[in-house]
Write a protein that holds these residues in place. Sequence first.
Motif, PDB file in Angstrom:
ATOM      1  N   LYS A 265       0.821  -1.211   0.000  1.00  0.00           N
ATOM      2  CA  LYS A 265       0.000   0.000   0.000  1.00  0.00           C
ATOM      3  C   LYS A 265       0.855   1.261   0.000  1.00  0.00           C
ATOM      4  CE  LYS A 265      -3.883   2.122   2.464  1.00  0.00           C
ATOM      5  NZ  LYS A 265      -4.777   2.027   3.638  1.00  0.00           N
ATOM      6  N   SER A 266       2.010   1.184   0.648  1.00  0.00           N
ATOM      7  CA  SER A 266       2.897   2.346   0.726  1.00  0.00           C
ATOM      8  C   SER A 266       3.472   2.739  -0.630  1.00  0.00           C
ATOM      9  CB  SER A 266       4.044   2.066   1.711  1.00  0.00           C
ATOM     10  OG  SER A 266       4.774   0.924   1.298  1.00  0.00           O
ATOM     11  N   GLN A 267       3.446   1.802  -1.595  1.00  0.00           N
ATOM     12  CA  GLN A 267       3.997   2.076  -2.922  1.00  0.00           C
ATOM     13  C   GLN A 267       2.950   2.616  -3.904  1.00  0.00           C
ATOM     14  OE1 GLN A 267       5.388  -2.006  -3.450  1.00  0.00           O
ATOM     15  NE2 GLN A 267       7.507  -1.283  -3.422  1.00  0.00           N
ATOM     16  N   LEU A 268       1.687   2.659  -3.474  1.00  0.00           N
ATOM     17  CA  LEU A 268       0.603   2.997  -4.388  1.00  0.00           C
ATOM     18  C   LEU A 268       0.719   4.416  -4.942  1.00  0.00           C
ATOM     19  CD1 LEU A 268      -2.041   2.259  -5.763  1.00  0.00           C
ATOM     20  CD2 LEU A 268      -3.257   2.951  -3.674  1.00  0.00           C
ATOM     21  N   THR A 269       0.987   5.388  -4.075  1.00  0.00           N
ATOM     22  CA  THR A 269       1.069   6.782  -4.518  1.00  0.00           C
ATOM     23  C   THR A 269       2.179   6.961  -5.548  1.00  0.00           C
ATOM     24  OG1 THR A 269       0.251   7.543  -2.374  1.00  0.00           O
ATOM     25  CG2 THR A 269       1.354   9.161  -3.752  1.00  0.00           C
ATOM     26  N   ARG A 270       3.331   6.348  -5.270  1.00  0.00           N
ATOM     27  CA  ARG A 270       4.459   6.466  -6.200  1.00  0.00           C
ATOM     28  C   ARG A 270       4.133   5.815  -7.542  1.00  0.00           C
ATOM     29  NH1 ARG A 270      10.253   3.573  -6.179  1.00  0.00           N
ATOM     30  NH2 ARG A 270      11.301   4.948  -7.666  1.00  0.00           N
ATOM     31  N   LEU A 271       3.477   4.657  -7.518  1.00  0.00           N
ATOM     32  CA  LEU A 271       3.124   3.974  -8.759  1.00  0.00           C
ATOM     33  C   LEU A 271       2.160   4.817  -9.587  1.00  0.00           C
ATOM     34  CD1 LEU A 271       3.204   1.518 -10.609  1.00  0.00           C
ATOM     35  CD2 LEU A 271       1.362   0.505  -9.242  1.00  0.00           C
ATOM     36  N   LYS A 272       1.168   5.405  -8.949  1.00  0.00           N
ATOM     37  CA  LYS A 272       0.221   6.259  -9.677  1.00  0.00           C
ATOM     38  C   LYS A 272       0.940   7.426 -10.347  1.00  0.00           C
ATOM     39  CE  LYS A 272      -3.992   5.528  -6.939  1.00  0.00           C
ATOM     40  NZ  LYS A 272      -4.943   6.181  -6.003  1.00  0.00           N
ATOM     41  N   ARG A 273       1.888   8.020  -9.610  1.00  0.00           N
ATOM     42  CA  ARG A 273       2.622   9.167 -10.143  1.00  0.00           C
ATOM     43  C   ARG A 273       3.464   8.755 -11.353  1.00  0.00           C
ATOM     44  NH1 ARG A 273       4.819  10.468  -5.735  1.00  0.00           N
ATOM     45  NH2 ARG A 273       6.885   9.602  -6.069  1.00  0.00           N
ATOM     46  N   LEU A 274       4.092   7.591 -11.283  1.00  0.00           N
ATOM     47  CA  LEU A 274       4.926   7.116 -12.394  1.00  0.00           C
ATOM     48  C   LEU A 274       4.079   6.743 -13.614  1.00  0.00           C
ATOM     49  CD1 LEU A 274       7.492   4.940 -10.405  1.00  0.00           C
ATOM     50  CD2 LEU A 274       7.972   7.077 -11.620  1.00  0.00           C
ATOM     51  N   ILE A 275       2.917   6.116 -13.364  1.00  0.00           N
ATOM     52  CA  ILE A 275       2.030   5.773 -14.484  1.00  0.00           C
ATOM     53  C   ILE A 275       1.593   7.038 -15.208  1.00  0.00           C
ATOM     54  CG2 ILE A 275      -0.250   4.845 -15.090  1.00  0.00           C
ATOM     55  CD1 ILE A 275       0.105   2.806 -12.831  1.00  0.00           C
ATOM     56  N   LYS A 276       1.257   8.054 -14.438  1.00  0.00           N
ATOM     57  CA  LYS A 276       0.824   9.319 -15.044  1.00  0.00           C
ATOM     58  C   LYS A 276       1.954   9.950 -15.855  1.00  0.00           C
ATOM     59  CE  LYS A 276      -1.659  13.567 -13.956  1.00  0.00           C
ATOM     60  NZ  LYS A 276      -2.265  14.396 -12.879  1.00  0.00           N
ATOM     61  N   ARG A 277       3.203   9.787 -15.378  1.00  0.00           N
ATOM     62  CA  ARG A 277       4.344  10.361 -16.081  1.00  0.00           C
ATOM     63  C   ARG A 277       4.571   9.664 -17.423  1.00  0.00           C
ATOM     64  NH1 ARG A 277      10.097   9.512 -13.485  1.00  0.00           N
ATOM     65  NH2 ARG A 277       9.135  10.672 -11.746  1.00  0.00           N
ATOM     66  N   TYR A 278       4.463   8.328 -17.438  1.00  0.00           N
ATOM     67  CA  TYR A 278       4.762   7.580 -18.661  1.00  0.00           C
ATOM     68  C   TYR A 278       3.566   7.441 -19.601  1.00  0.00           C
ATOM     69  CZ  TYR A 278       9.258   6.213 -16.640  1.00  0.00           C
ATOM     70  OH  TYR A 278      10.517   6.234 -16.121  1.00  0.00           O
ATOM     71  N   ASP A 279       2.350   7.419 -19.034  1.00  0.00           N
ATOM     72  CA  ASP A 279       1.155   7.321 -19.882  1.00  0.00           C
ATOM     73  C   ASP A 279      -0.033   7.892 -19.113  1.00  0.00           C
ATOM     74  OD1 ASP A 279      -0.821   6.784 -21.663  1.00  0.00           O
ATOM     75  OD2 ASP A 279      -0.706   4.596 -21.518  1.00  0.00           O
ATOM     76  N   GLU A 280      -0.277   9.160 -19.289  1.00  0.00           N
ATOM     77  CA  GLU A 280      -1.348   9.823 -18.538  1.00  0.00           C
ATOM     78  C   GLU A 280      -2.742   9.390 -18.988  1.00  0.00           C
ATOM     79  OE1 GLU A 280      -1.514  13.978 -21.127  1.00  0.00           O
ATOM     80  OE2 GLU A 280      -0.661  13.964 -19.102  1.00  0.00           O
ATOM     81  N   ASN A 281      -2.833   8.688 -20.128  1.00  0.00           N
ATOM     82  CA  ASN A 281      -4.129   8.187 -20.599  1.00  0.00           C
ATOM     83  C   ASN A 281      -4.404   6.747 -20.165  1.00  0.00           C
ATOM     84  OD1 ASN A 281      -4.788  10.593 -22.054  1.00  0.00           O
ATOM     85  ND2 ASN A 281      -3.385   9.953 -23.686  1.00  0.00           N
ATOM     86  N   ALA A 282      -3.510   6.163 -19.374  1.00  0.00           N
ATOM     87  CA  ALA A 282      -3.687   4.779 -18.938  1.00  0.00           C
ATOM     88  C   ALA A 282      -4.918   4.656 -18.045  1.00  0.00           C
ATOM     89  CB  ALA A 282      -2.441   4.303 -18.195  1.00  0.00           C
TER      90      ALA A 282
END
Length: 298
Positions: A265-282
């Motif tokens: 759960k502690s990694q969730l915020t970071r993962l969301k931020r990285l997904i948005k950086r690489y593909d904001e339409n995901a």
Amino acid sequence: MKIRKKLRKTNFEKRKLSWNPKITMQTLINFVTIIVGSFLFAIGVNSFMIAGNLGEGGFIGISIILYYAFGISTAASNLVLNFFILIVGFKFLGKRSMYYTILTIPMTSLMLWITEDWQVQSGEILVNTVFGGLFIGLGIGLIIRIGATTAGTTILARMANKFLDVNVSYALLFFDVIIVTIGVLTVLTLEQGLLTIIALYVATKVMDFIIEGMNPKKAITIISEKPEVLGKMINTEIRRGVTIMDGRGFYSKRDKDILYVVINKSQLTRLKRLIKRYDENAFVVVHDVNSVLGNYFI
């Protein structure tokens, strides 16, 4: 003579009775956990709930009502009530759970008897409410975590699930509310009943925390036009393995790669931020996970 001949022909090596119970270190840890859980549960009931003239859910709630009304020991009534329901609904428990439950019932009653006079007198009723729920949640959480049950309404909830197709959690809540309502109609005031419900809520939250662990997991489903990029990012930056599943859009009829990953759960915020950086339409879906088994997740 005939008997002797038959005995000589009998291969006793193949007829040995094999009764060799194995008590492992994990079994001993489970026994100690039941003892500690029962002790914490008893502290919550006697030192805080009864000391604050509050009730409780489950069969211990009925025991408290009997104690307030007739002075019957909670240890004795808890033992009788739980063994009765265990006999009625034993087939709804697994073999392992059954053995541990048979140990848990007398252990909780023993601890209730030992701590009978351990009462925390507080001028603030909320102290009894919160800490009563805290200790009860800790105790029951530890007991359930190792695969045992406290019998009582847990078995009734499983019976309701089998015969009425009712969710076990809702069934437990239903029985607890009924018992608190009976308490309000007999020996508790409305205020005491409402405080008891607060204690039940605290106990449930603490129980969930103990059962699910200090670091709950999240499962993430990702539909992206850049699955290779995101998969590599999760491997290298989040350091988690990713599963790629085949998918197909219903409207577009296009084949798509779907990423599935389980993270802390502690990694969730970071993962969301990285997904948005690489593909904001995901398209990202986050699921709650009760438990994760296997050697590939630490």
